[in-house]
Motif scaffolding. Structure first.
Motif, PDB file in Angstrom:
ATOM      1  N   GLY A  74       4.760 -34.405 -24.544  1.00 34.08           N
ATOM      2  CA  GLY A  74       6.194 -34.280 -23.069  1.00 34.08           C
ATOM      3  C   GLY A  74       7.288 -35.290 -24.220  1.00 34.08           C
ATOM      4  O   GLY A  74       8.561 -34.609 -24.135  1.00 34.08           O
ATOM      5  N   VAL A  75       7.224 -36.170 -24.741  1.00 34.35           N
ATOM      6  CA  VAL A  75       7.352 -37.313 -25.435  1.00 34.35           C
ATOM      7  C   VAL A  75       8.535 -36.160 -26.786  1.00 34.35           C
ATOM      8  O   VAL A  75      10.016 -36.622 -26.941  1.00 34.35           O
ATOM      9  CB  VAL A  75       6.961 -38.592 -26.425  1.00 34.35           C
ATOM     10  N   THR A  76       7.776 -35.551 -27.577  1.00 30.45           N
ATOM     11  CA  THR A  76       8.420 -34.442 -28.350  1.00 30.45           C
ATOM     12  C   THR A  76       9.268 -33.505 -27.804  1.00 30.45           C
ATOM     13  O   THR A  76      10.289 -33.232 -28.405  1.00 30.45           O
ATOM     14  CB  THR A  76       6.976 -34.336 -28.930  1.00 30.45           C
ATOM     15  N   VAL A  77       8.937 -32.580 -26.940  1.00 28.70           N
ATOM     16  CA  VAL A  77      10.349 -32.265 -26.234  1.00 28.70           C
ATOM     17  C   VAL A  77      11.693 -32.564 -25.689  1.00 28.70           C
ATOM     18  O   VAL A  77      12.627 -32.108 -26.378  1.00 28.70           O
ATOM     19  CB  VAL A  77       9.827 -31.441 -25.252  1.00 28.70           C
ATOM     20  N   ALA A  78      10.859 -34.020 -25.428  1.00 31.72           N
ATOM     21  CA  ALA A  78      12.188 -34.571 -25.032  1.00 31.72           C
ATOM     22  C   ALA A  78      12.781 -35.087 -25.584  1.00 31.72           C
ATOM     23  O   ALA A  78      14.096 -35.091 -25.697  1.00 31.72           O
ATOM     24  CB  ALA A  78      11.508 -36.161 -23.978  1.00 31.72           C
ATOM     25  N   THR A  79      11.928 -35.732 -26.971  1.00 30.09           N
ATOM     26  CA  THR A  79      13.081 -36.055 -28.087  1.00 30.09           C
ATOM     27  C   THR A  79      13.745 -34.697 -28.368  1.00 30.09           C
ATOM     28  O   THR A  79      15.342 -35.327 -29.108  1.00 30.09           O
ATOM     29  CB  THR A  79      12.008 -36.521 -29.199  1.00 30.09           C
ATOM     30  N   GLY A  80      12.814 -33.641 -28.586  1.00 35.40           N
ATOM     31  CA  GLY A  80      13.841 -33.047 -29.253  1.00 35.40           C
ATOM     32  C   GLY A  80      15.415 -32.389 -28.124  1.00 35.40           C
ATOM     33  O   GLY A  80      16.351 -31.962 -28.197  1.00 35.40           O
ATOM     34  N   ALA A  81      15.342 -32.567 -26.834  1.00 36.52           N
ATOM     35  CA  ALA A  81      16.066 -33.095 -25.806  1.00 36.52           C
ATOM     36  C   ALA A  81      17.766 -33.025 -26.248  1.00 36.52           C
ATOM     37  O   ALA A  81      19.004 -33.203 -26.504  1.00 36.52           O
ATOM     38  CB  ALA A  81      15.598 -33.257 -24.678  1.00 36.52           C
ATOM     39  N   LEU A  82      16.659 -34.352 -26.175  1.00 37.68           N
ATOM     40  CA  LEU A  82      17.632 -35.610 -26.688  1.00 37.68           C
ATOM     41  C   LEU A  82      18.801 -35.556 -28.272  1.00 37.68           C
ATOM     42  O   LEU A  82      19.394 -36.530 -27.906  1.00 37.68           O
ATOM     43  CB  LEU A  82      16.695 -37.270 -27.009  1.00 37.68           C
ATOM     44  N   LEU A  83      18.308 -35.475 -29.303  1.00 39.22           N
ATOM     45  CA  LEU A  83      18.131 -35.188 -30.509  1.00 39.22           C
ATOM     46  C   LEU A  83      19.889 -34.112 -30.776  1.00 39.22           C
ATOM     47  O   LEU A  83      20.497 -33.739 -31.668  1.00 39.22           O
ATOM     48  CB  LEU A  83      17.629 -34.638 -31.299  1.00 39.22           C
ATOM     49  N   THR A  84      19.904 -33.205 -28.906  1.00 39.52           N
ATOM     50  CA  THR A  84      20.269 -32.172 -29.074  1.00 39.52           C
ATOM     51  C   THR A  84      21.746 -32.086 -28.088  1.00 39.52           C
ATOM     52  O   THR A  84      22.496 -31.453 -27.732  1.00 39.52           O
ATOM     53  CB  THR A  84      20.098 -30.583 -29.255  1.00 39.52           C
ATOM     54  N   ARG A  85      21.349 -33.468 -27.490  1.00 40.82           N
ATOM     55  CA  ARG A  85      22.552 -33.780 -26.063  1.00 40.82           C
ATOM     56  C   ARG A  85      21.811 -33.091 -25.081  1.00 40.82           C
ATOM     57  O   ARG A  85      22.984 -32.824 -23.679  1.00 40.82           O
ATOM     58  CB  ARG A  85      23.601 -33.551 -26.716  1.00 40.82           C
ATOM     59  N   GLY A  86      21.061 -32.374 -24.814  1.00 39.97           N
ATOM     60  CA  GLY A  86      20.220 -31.366 -23.979  1.00 39.97           C
ATOM     61  C   GLY A  86      21.232 -30.737 -23.503  1.00 39.97           C
ATOM     62  O   GLY A  86      22.000 -29.716 -22.320  1.00 39.97           O
ATOM     63  N   LEU A  87      22.160 -29.608 -24.722  1.00 38.19           N
ATOM     64  CA  LEU A  87      23.475 -28.812 -24.847  1.00 38.19           C
ATOM     65  C   LEU A  87      22.925 -27.612 -24.929  1.00 38.19           C
ATOM     66  O   LEU A  87      23.049 -27.174 -23.372  1.00 38.19           O
ATOM     67  CB  LEU A  87      24.133 -28.856 -26.246  1.00 38.19           C
ATOM     68  N   HIS A  88      21.270 -27.639 -25.341  1.00 42.69           N
ATOM     69  CA  HIS A  88      21.615 -25.429 -25.157  1.00 42.69           C
ATOM     70  C   HIS A  88      20.567 -25.562 -23.734  1.00 42.69           C
ATOM     71  O   HIS A  88      20.879 -24.719 -23.136  1.00 42.69           O
ATOM     72  CB  HIS A  88      19.857 -25.985 -26.090  1.00 42.69           C
ATOM     73  N   LEU A  89      19.975 -26.943 -23.185  1.00 46.23           N
ATOM     74  CA  LEU A  89      18.770 -26.876 -21.546  1.00 46.23           C
ATOM     75  C   LEU A  89      20.540 -26.833 -20.670  1.00 46.23           C
ATOM     76  O   LEU A  89      20.193 -25.846 -19.458  1.00 46.23           O
ATOM     77  CB  LEU A  89      18.478 -27.598 -21.166  1.00 46.23           C
ATOM     78  N   ASP A  90      21.930 -27.512 -20.976  1.00 52.16           N
ATOM     79  CA  ASP A  90      22.603 -27.317 -19.762  1.00 52.16           C
ATOM     80  C   ASP A  90      22.905 -25.463 -19.778  1.00 52.16           C
ATOM     81  O   ASP A  90      23.926 -25.038 -19.120  1.00 52.16           O
ATOM     82  CB  ASP A  90      23.679 -28.086 -20.425  1.00 52.16           C
ATOM     83  N   GLY A  91      23.290 -25.065 -21.037  1.00 53.82           N
ATOM     84  CA  GLY A  91      24.306 -23.789 -21.620  1.00 53.82           C
ATOM     85  C   GLY A  91      22.668 -22.943 -21.255  1.00 53.82           C
ATOM     86  O   GLY A  91      23.564 -21.809 -20.016  1.00 53.82           O
ATOM     87  N   LEU A  92      21.387 -23.592 -20.531  1.00 55.44           N
ATOM     88  CA  LEU A  92      20.554 -21.955 -20.341  1.00 55.44           C
ATOM     89  C   LEU A  92      20.598 -21.875 -18.201  1.00 55.44           C
ATOM     90  O   LEU A  92      20.892 -21.513 -17.722  1.00 55.44           O
ATOM     91  CB  LEU A  92      19.505 -22.981 -21.002  1.00 55.44           C
ATOM     92  N   ALA A  93      21.115 -23.528 -18.067  1.00 53.33           N
ATOM     93  CA  ALA A  93      21.182 -23.501 -16.742  1.00 53.33           C
ATOM     94  C   ALA A  93      22.272 -22.870 -16.221  1.00 53.33           C
ATOM     95  O   ALA A  93      22.411 -22.285 -15.201  1.00 53.33           O
ATOM     96  CB  ALA A  93      20.848 -25.082 -16.485  1.00 53.33           C
ATOM     97  N   ASP A  94      23.491 -23.507 -16.874  1.00 53.98           N
ATOM     98  CA  ASP A  94      24.638 -22.521 -16.383  1.00 53.98           C
ATOM     99  C   ASP A  94      24.719 -20.542 -16.204  1.00 53.98           C
ATOM    100  O   ASP A  94      24.860 -19.921 -15.554  1.00 53.98           O
ATOM    101  CB  ASP A  94      25.970 -22.936 -17.061  1.00 53.98           C
ATOM    102  N   THR A  95      23.898 -20.356 -17.769  1.00 55.39           N
ATOM    103  CA  THR A  95      23.315 -18.726 -17.277  1.00 55.39           C
ATOM    104  C   THR A  95      22.716 -18.214 -16.225  1.00 55.39           C
ATOM    105  O   THR A  95      23.385 -17.311 -15.993  1.00 55.39           O
ATOM    106  CB  THR A  95      23.294 -18.667 -18.899  1.00 55.39           C
ATOM    107  N   VAL A  96      22.026 -18.958 -16.223  1.00 52.83           N
ATOM    108  CA  VAL A  96      20.910 -18.571 -14.898  1.00 52.83           C
ATOM    109  C   VAL A  96      21.377 -18.563 -14.423  1.00 52.83           C
ATOM    110  O   VAL A  96      21.354 -17.653 -13.113  1.00 52.83           O
ATOM    111  CB  VAL A  96      19.566 -20.014 -15.645  1.00 52.83           C
ATOM    112  N   ASP A  97      22.085 -19.174 -13.376  1.00 55.78           N
ATOM    113  CA  ASP A  97      23.040 -19.916 -12.868  1.00 55.78           C
ATOM    114  C   ASP A  97      23.974 -18.454 -12.326  1.00 55.78           C
ATOM    115  O   ASP A  97      23.638 -17.508 -11.296  1.00 55.78           O
ATOM    116  CB  ASP A  97      23.321 -20.978 -12.633  1.00 55.78           C
ATOM    117  N   ALA A  98      24.605 -17.859 -13.877  1.00 58.15           N
ATOM    118  CA  ALA A  98      25.742 -16.927 -13.517  1.00 58.15           C
ATOM    119  C   ALA A  98      24.987 -15.756 -13.355  1.00 58.15           C
ATOM    120  O   ALA A  98      25.020 -14.934 -12.039  1.00 58.15           O
ATOM    121  CB  ALA A  98      26.554 -17.303 -14.996  1.00 58.15           C
TER     122      ALA A  98
END
Length: 254
Positions: A74-98
């Motif tokens: 969990g910490v490893t995955v969270a670190t991955g999100a922090l190191l990328t500003r959560g940018l890709h997760l945000d893009g995933l959420a917006d794409t799936v919403d659309a």
């Protein structure tokens, strides 16, 4: 300025753009244009591999310190999100919403521009992080490097020649169709070669995981181009998370 020095400057600008776009590292920005973007999208898998090395170090360090497997993952995955500003997760959420709205064209793009996240997007983030963390508990360090490199290889694939931009401005417009197909193929072969180390004793499983993830990305990009009219920055984020997750799932099989 001579022709070689201009070429060198373009490469350096592209490298800086790749690092500043795909990580939180505060490098001084260089020239930002489609030429630099093409370099940045080409070297994206290398940035992903470096991220994977960092995350592998975090995970192995936590495990060596006695952290439970799920906590370390969990910490490893969270670190991955922090190191990328959560940018890709945000893009995933917006794409799936659309996509979940069943709207097309400008109406779908308008949903992607909204600052809030809908229920489809929230579910996508939760499920993605859950699967990634669960998979990390079962894989070794080179599988993490492979997964994060493949996630950024998805960017190279999505930005290949022939994929249009959905809007005349924004990140999608700057990077769409900037990577020649030959370069995409060379990047895919390189990451697949790296992936032979992902699963000890099964050198074929890592490359198979990479190919499976790239197939998922090609299908995703094709579908979003049909629905949205082209590539957007959010679609790139969705492609990254899709490829990373599919790779992690594939290397845990068997």
């Amino acid at each position: 300025m001579t022709r070689p020095s201009r070429a060198n400057a373009r490469v350096l600008d592209g490298l800086r753009l790749a690092v500043t776009t795909l990580t939180v590292l505060p490098l001084r920005a260089g020239r930002v244009d489609r030429s630099a973007a093409g370099v940045a999208m080409t070297v994206a898998p290398a940035v992903g591999a470096l991220l994977g090395l960092v995350l592998a170090g975090v995970h192995e360090g936590l495990r060596a310190a006695g952290s439970p497997a799920l906590v370390a993952a969990g910490v490893t995955v969270a670190t991955g999100a922090l190191l990328t500003r959560g940018l890709h997760l945000d893009g995933l959420a917006d794409t799936v919403d659309a996509l979940g709205s069943y709207r097309t064209g400008p109406a779908a793009l308008e949903i992607m521009k909204k600052p809030d996240i809908g229920p489809f997007g929230v579910a996508a983030i939760v499920v993605t992080l859950l699967i990634q963390a669960a998979a990390v508990t079962a894989v070794g360090p080179w599988a993490l490097v492979t997964a994060w490199a493949t996630g950024r290889l998805a960017i190279t694939v999505a930005c290949r020649r022939g994929v249009p931009a959905a809007r005349p401005d924004g990140l999608g417009a700057m990077v769409a169709s900037t990577v020649p197909l030959g370069t995409v193929l060379a990047a895919a072969i390189t990451v697949a070669a790296l992936a032979t180390t992902a699963v000890p004793g099964r050198p074929w499983q890592g490359p198979a995981a990479v190919l499976t993830a790239l197939l998922a990305v090609v299908l995703l990009v094709r579908h979003t181009v049909r629905r949205f009219g082209g590539l957007t920055g959010d679609v790139l984020g969705a492609a990254v998370e899709t490829a990373t997750t599919v790779t992690l799932i594939a290397v845990t099989l068997g």
